[in-house]
Motif scaffolding. Structure first.
Motif, mmCIF file in Angstrom:
data_model
loop_
_atom_site.group_PDB
_atom_site.id
_atom_site.type_symbol
_atom_site.label_atom_id
_atom_site.label_comp_id
_atom_site.label_asym_id
_atom_site.label_seq_id
_atom_site.Cartn_x
_atom_site.Cartn_y
_atom_site.Cartn_z
ATOM 1 N N GLU A 52 -60.105 -10.852 -72.328
ATOM 2 C CA GLU A 52 -58.777 -11.105 -72.902
ATOM 3 C C GLU A 52 -58.958 -12.141 -74.016
ATOM 4 N N PRO A 53 -59.440 -11.700 -75.168
ATOM 5 C CA PRO A 53 -59.835 -12.638 -76.221
ATOM 6 C C PRO A 53 -58.651 -13.346 -76.857
ATOM 7 N N THR A 54 -58.894 -14.572 -77.261
ATOM 8 C CA THR A 54 -57.914 -15.292 -78.062
ATOM 9 C C THR A 54 -57.975 -14.777 -79.500
ATOM 10 N N ALA A 55 -57.007 -15.183 -80.296
ATOM 11 C CA ALA A 55 -56.996 -14.775 -81.705
ATOM 12 C C ALA A 55 -58.253 -15.271 -82.411
ATOM 13 N N TYR A 56 -58.710 -16.477 -82.054
ATOM 14 C CA TYR A 56 -59.925 -17.017 -82.675
ATOM 15 C C TYR A 56 -61.154 -16.215 -82.270
ATOM 16 N N GLU A 57 -61.224 -15.787 -81.016
ATOM 17 C CA GLU A 57 -62.372 -14.997 -80.571
ATOM 18 C C GLU A 57 -62.402 -13.637 -81.263
ATOM 19 N N LEU A 58 -61.241 -13.023 -81.427
ATOM 20 C CA LEU A 58 -61.182 -11.753 -82.161
ATOM 21 C C LEU A 58 -61.598 -11.951 -83.610
ATOM 22 N N THR A 59 -61.100 -13.027 -84.211
ATOM 23 C CA THR A 59 -61.456 -13.315 -85.602
ATOM 24 C C THR A 59 -62.958 -13.513 -85.753
ATOM 25 N N ALA A 60 -63.545 -14.313 -84.872
ATOM 26 C CA ALA A 60 -64.992 -14.572 -84.931
ATOM 27 C C ALA A 60 -65.782 -13.285 -84.721
ATOM 28 N N ASN A 101 -83.854 -2.895 -73.056
ATOM 29 C CA ASN A 101 -84.131 -2.825 -74.498
ATOM 30 C C ASN A 101 -82.862 -2.785 -75.347
ATOM 31 N N ASP A 102 -81.725 -3.174 -74.767
ATOM 32 C CA ASP A 102 -80.499 -3.306 -75.550
ATOM 33 C C ASP A 102 -80.430 -4.708 -76.158
ATOM 34 N N TYR A 103 -79.676 -4.812 -77.259
ATOM 35 C CA TYR A 103 -79.489 -6.085 -77.962
ATOM 36 C C TYR A 103 -77.991 -6.356 -78.052
ATOM 37 N N VAL A 104 -77.551 -7.428 -77.425
ATOM 38 C CA VAL A 104 -76.122 -7.722 -77.313
ATOM 39 C C VAL A 104 -75.837 -9.100 -77.900
ATOM 40 N N MET A 105 -74.903 -9.143 -78.852
ATOM 41 C CA MET A 105 -74.429 -10.406 -79.402
ATOM 42 C C MET A 105 -73.112 -10.742 -78.704
ATOM 43 N N VAL A 106 -73.081 -11.848 -77.998
ATOM 44 C CA VAL A 106 -71.891 -12.261 -77.256
ATOM 45 C C VAL A 106 -71.190 -13.357 -78.049
ATOM 46 N N VAL A 107 -69.968 -13.071 -78.504
ATOM 47 C CA VAL A 107 -69.188 -14.013 -79.315
ATOM 48 C C VAL A 107 -67.943 -14.394 -78.514
ATOM 49 N N ALA A 115 -54.590 -10.812 -92.676
ATOM 50 C CA ALA A 115 -53.904 -11.153 -91.433
ATOM 51 C C ALA A 115 -53.772 -9.881 -90.611
ATOM 52 N N VAL A 116 -54.317 -9.895 -89.398
ATOM 53 C CA VAL A 116 -54.286 -8.715 -88.525
ATOM 54 C C VAL A 116 -53.338 -8.989 -87.371
ATOM 55 N N ILE A 117 -52.289 -8.174 -87.272
ATOM 56 C CA ILE A 117 -51.325 -8.304 -86.178
ATOM 57 C C ILE A 117 -51.652 -7.217 -85.167
ATOM 58 N N ALA A 118 -52.197 -7.623 -84.028
ATOM 59 C CA ALA A 118 -52.701 -6.698 -83.017
ATOM 60 C C ALA A 118 -51.960 -6.922 -81.703
ATOM 61 N N PRO A 119 -52.082 -5.999 -80.751
ATOM 62 C CA PRO A 119 -51.442 -6.190 -79.445
ATOM 63 C C PRO A 119 -51.954 -7.442 -78.748
ATOM 64 N N ASN A 120 -51.108 -8.025 -77.916
ATOM 65 C CA ASN A 120 -51.493 -9.223 -77.179
ATOM 66 C C ASN A 120 -52.595 -8.910 -76.181
ATOM 67 N N TYR A 121 -52.464 -7.760 -75.481
ATOM 68 C CA TYR A 121 -53.513 -7.309 -74.581
ATOM 69 C C TYR A 121 -54.191 -6.110 -75.219
ATOM 70 N N LEU A 122 -55.502 -6.172 -75.371
ATOM 71 C CA LEU A 122 -56.244 -5.114 -76.042
ATOM 72 C C LEU A 122 -56.914 -4.200 -75.026
ATOM 73 N N SER A 123 -56.624 -2.911 -75.131
ATOM 74 C CA SER A 123 -57.290 -1.917 -74.295
ATOM 75 C C SER A 123 -58.645 -1.579 -74.898
ATOM 76 N N ASN A 124 -59.421 -0.759 -74.194
ATOM 77 C CA ASN A 124 -60.715 -0.318 -74.727
ATOM 78 C C ASN A 124 -60.529 0.475 -76.009
ATOM 79 N N ASP A 125 -59.466 1.289 -76.071
ATOM 80 C CA ASP A 125 -59.181 2.040 -77.298
ATOM 81 C C ASP A 125 -58.831 1.107 -78.449
#
Length: 710
Positions: A212-220, A252-258, A495-505
């Motif tokens: 459940e990312p914050t706006a800053y986490e989505l931005t980053a 052998n996967d490479y994952v960047m966690v932000v 400026a991106v106005i997105a849903p408060n809760y983000l689904s996988n889609d």
């Protein structure tokens, strides 16, 4: 005579049961050896990786007796290449004499394979082994051909005609077979693998953020994605952004966690102490059971964005040889930018052309993605050539795309240093990338008897340049997307106005949107900010707004409904018909749309809305704005996509200008000379009118023919 029966009944040689045991033992040994061989073979096969690299070239036809084309391929630094195969798809003219026409392949200037086309017509495929020893990091694969036809007298030395051609098909590619060198425990090595074309194509790279990312986490996260999209070389691959719960990390996967520090999973959080990131962000590699992680975290949103900008800077990431990097508010993270003042170098090295006949070299020129060609551009060519030419028939020609700019006859006097300046025609649309072709027709006096392929020759010098006058596009259409959200080669206050809760889609939708924006942005200096609720009117008025979601999860969609081209029903359950498209009741519940509107908050800015009645429909709409190949299909301002991936493009607004006031200014700018001529003509007409008036008055004609008014 007495005979011992023991000796009569005893069999000669080895007893049968001993033979049986021996045979069984031998069989077991053979089986074990066979199984071990299979195991070894499987282990070897597991070590060997394969990757097919498609050339970016479109289907190209080369005309002339002598033809030449260049393709480019890249070898990853972490590949231990065992074998390279060039799959060459081509066609030659049906009139070509197969017994004397030939094609030669070279890599990085070294020729290694020649062949003659087969006698069949139509598409041909030639599988060619490329010498691994010639392979570098970035490589130029050159195709040279001699396509000759003959008359009934078997005279092959004919002047070239349109029938001398070689077509190189788009499907040509190179297969690499290699052993994979896994990443070392440092940031540079992780970044090389994470950004590698094979890693991305095989879906082994991903960016993860909080569930459940914050706006800053989505931005980053989007800053990091845009930085990766900028350097991805494949045209239809992208790095997905997912929730941590959906990382699905395999070997052998490479994952960047932000993510912010308190949102990290415990396994990653334990790698960093709380005190370690007081007043600073951190970028740190972590290796766990053949899984590679890059942790990008901070305690505050501001520092997390700063760390993400560091990650989005390819230069900094490739220079960081340690496993941990600290980022503070004072860390310089912005990418460098080069200001060329509109001067584009055509070639960085002296380009030599050898051999008689028609020879051609092509050069790709790119403008900033938010700009397009304006009137007044010109090409300056600096070149030399051999003196053993038939100067009555030798010349140089410059083209841009398929438009000829001009030609010049070669002369013996200027052979050691010649120049040519040609102007780009007015109103010629070039886009933000185009090709300059320099063609030499090198004819020799003794061409029929000469057997030296190295003469004649011509060289295009590094002093050759193009002086480009460009302007920013002002179209609020998908032909100008995403460059309408780009300024000075970076994202322009989005400026991106997105849903408060983000689904996988929703995550897939946002990934699609920023994959293309990042692909066009050459710098990480711009601003992106996410909002989970309605931002202030000041934000809406001064920023380029992107709205994503459904009427149910994003109130902004409901507020904008009256402005949409494809509107929702009164209960917001479906999209309804309009003047462009009749929409059946249930069909309207399944389709997604992407629309470019004039912002209702600022008539000099655009706004993009990606919406549908459900999350899946929103995602469907985003699938048409994720890659350049997809967006190039649309010339209007509205896109509709349904569940069967049937998509339509529409044009609604009559005035396509983002800033209408710029249209009049641009019209004046484009017609300055015409306006000057009109003003001069009006002045001349006015002077003639005054002169006629004075003459008529003098003669008294204006007073009924009586002089002095009597």
């Amino acid at each position: 005579m007495f005979v011992n029966k023991y000796f009569i009944n005893k069999q000669n040689g080895i007893r049968q049961n001993v033979i049986n045991k021996l045979l069984i033992t031998i069989c077991w040994i053979i089986v074990l050896l066979f199984v071990s061989q299979i195991t070894a073979t499987k282990a070897f096969a597991a070590d060997n990786q394969t990757y097919t690299q498609q050339f970016q070239n479109s289907t190209t036809t080369l005309s002339g007796k002598s033809v030449e084309s260049n393709m480019y391929l890249t070898k990853m630094d972490y590949w231990d290449v065992k074998k390279v195969t060039f799959n060459f798809n081509f066609q030659v003219s049906q009139l070509a004499a197969r017994d004397i026409s030939d094609i030669t392949v070279s890599l990085n200037g070294v020729k290694f394979y020649s062949f003659r086309p087969s006698k069949k017509t139509g598409l041909q495929t030639k599988v060619i082994d490329v010498p691994v020893r010639l392979l570098g990091g970035s490589n130029k694969l050159q195709i040279e051909g001699q396509i000759l036809s003959s008359d009934n007298n078997n005279n092959y030395q004919l002047s070239q005609t349109p029938a001398n051609w070689l077509t190189i098909e788009k499907g040509s590619n190179v297969d690499f077979e290699y052993n994979l060198k896994e990443a070392d425990n440092n940031i540079k090595s992780f970044y090389d693998h994470f950004s590698g074309q094979d890693t991305i194509s095989y879906s082994r790279s991903r960016i993860a953020t909080a569930d459940e990312p914050t706006a800053y986490e989505l931005t980053a996260s989007m800053i990091a994605l845009a930085g990766e999209s900028r350097i991805i070389t494949t045209t239809n691959d992208q790095i997905p952004v997912v929730k941590m719960n959906n990382m699905d990390v395999k070997d052998n996967d490479y994952v960047m966690v932000v993510a912010k520090y308190n949102h990290l999973p415990q396994q990653l959080k334990s790698q960093i102490s709380s005190d370690e990131i007081n007043n600073r962000g951190i970028i740190k590699t972590f290796y766990d059971k053949n899984k590679h992680y890059l942790i990008v975290t901070a305690k505050t949103g501001t520092l997390l964005k700063r760390a993400a900008r560091f990650v989005a800077n390819a230069e900094l990431m490739k220079e960081t040889s340690q496993s941990t990097e600290y980022v503070s508010n004072d860390t310089d993270t912005f990418t460098s930018s080069l200001h060329d003042n509109g001067i584009k170098s055509i070639t960085s090295t002296t380009d030599t052309i050898t051999g008689a006949g028609h020879r051609e070299s092509n050069y790709l020129i790119s403008l900033s993605n938010d700009r397009t060609n304006a009137d007044g551009s010109e090409v300056y060519l600096n070149f030399r050539y051999s003196k053993n030419l038939n100067f009555n028939r030798s010349l140089v020609t410059v083209r841009v795309n398929n438009t000829t700019l001009g030609s010049k006859k070669l002369s013996s006097i200027r052979a050691n240093g010649d120049t040519l300046t040609v102007k780009v025609p007015r109103n010629l649309s070039l886009g933000n990338s185009f090709t300059i072709s320099v063609a030499f027709d090198l004819e020799m006096k003794d061409q029929n008897t000469s057997d030296n392929s190295q003469t004649p020759w011509a060289e295009i010098d590094t002093g050759s340049k193009m002086y480009v006058k460009s302007k920013r596009s002002n179209d609020l259409l998908f032909t100008n997307y995403p460059t309408l959200f780009i300024n000075n080669e970076t994202y322009d206050d989005i400026a991106v106005i997105a849903p408060n809760y983000l689904s996988n889609d929703d995550f897939k939708t946002i990934t699609n949107v920023f994959n293309l924006i990042g692909n066009f942005a050459k710098s990480n200096t711009g601003n992106i900010q996410f909002y989970s609720k309605m931002p202030s009117k000041s934000v809406l008025r001064n920023k380029n707004v992107i709205v994503i979601g459904t009427p149910q999860n994003n109130p902004m969609i409901k507020k904008l409904n009256s402005k949409l081209y494809f509107k929702y029903s009164n209960d917001f359950s479906r999209i309804v018909s309009n003047e462009k498209l009749s929409i059946e009741h249930n069909y309207g519940k399944t389709i997604g749309t992407a629309q470019l509107l004039r912002s209702p908050y600022n008539d000099k800015r655009g706004m993009m809305v990606v919406t549908g009645a459900n999350d899946d429909a929103v995602y469907l709409a985003s699938t048409q704005i994720n890659f350049q190949d997809n967006i190039q299909q649309y010339s209007g301002d509205g896109i509709v996509v349904d569940q069967n991936n049937t998509h339509y493009g529409y044009r609604f607004k009559k005035n396509k200008a983002i800033d209408k006031s710029l249209t009049a200014k641009q019209l004046i700018s484009d017609n300055t000379q015409l306006i000057i001529y009109l003003i001069l003509a009006l002045i001349v007409i006015l002077m003639i009118g005054i002169a006629v008036f004075l003459v008529m008055r003098k003669q008294g004609l204006m007073n009924g023919g009586r002089k002095n008014g009597k």
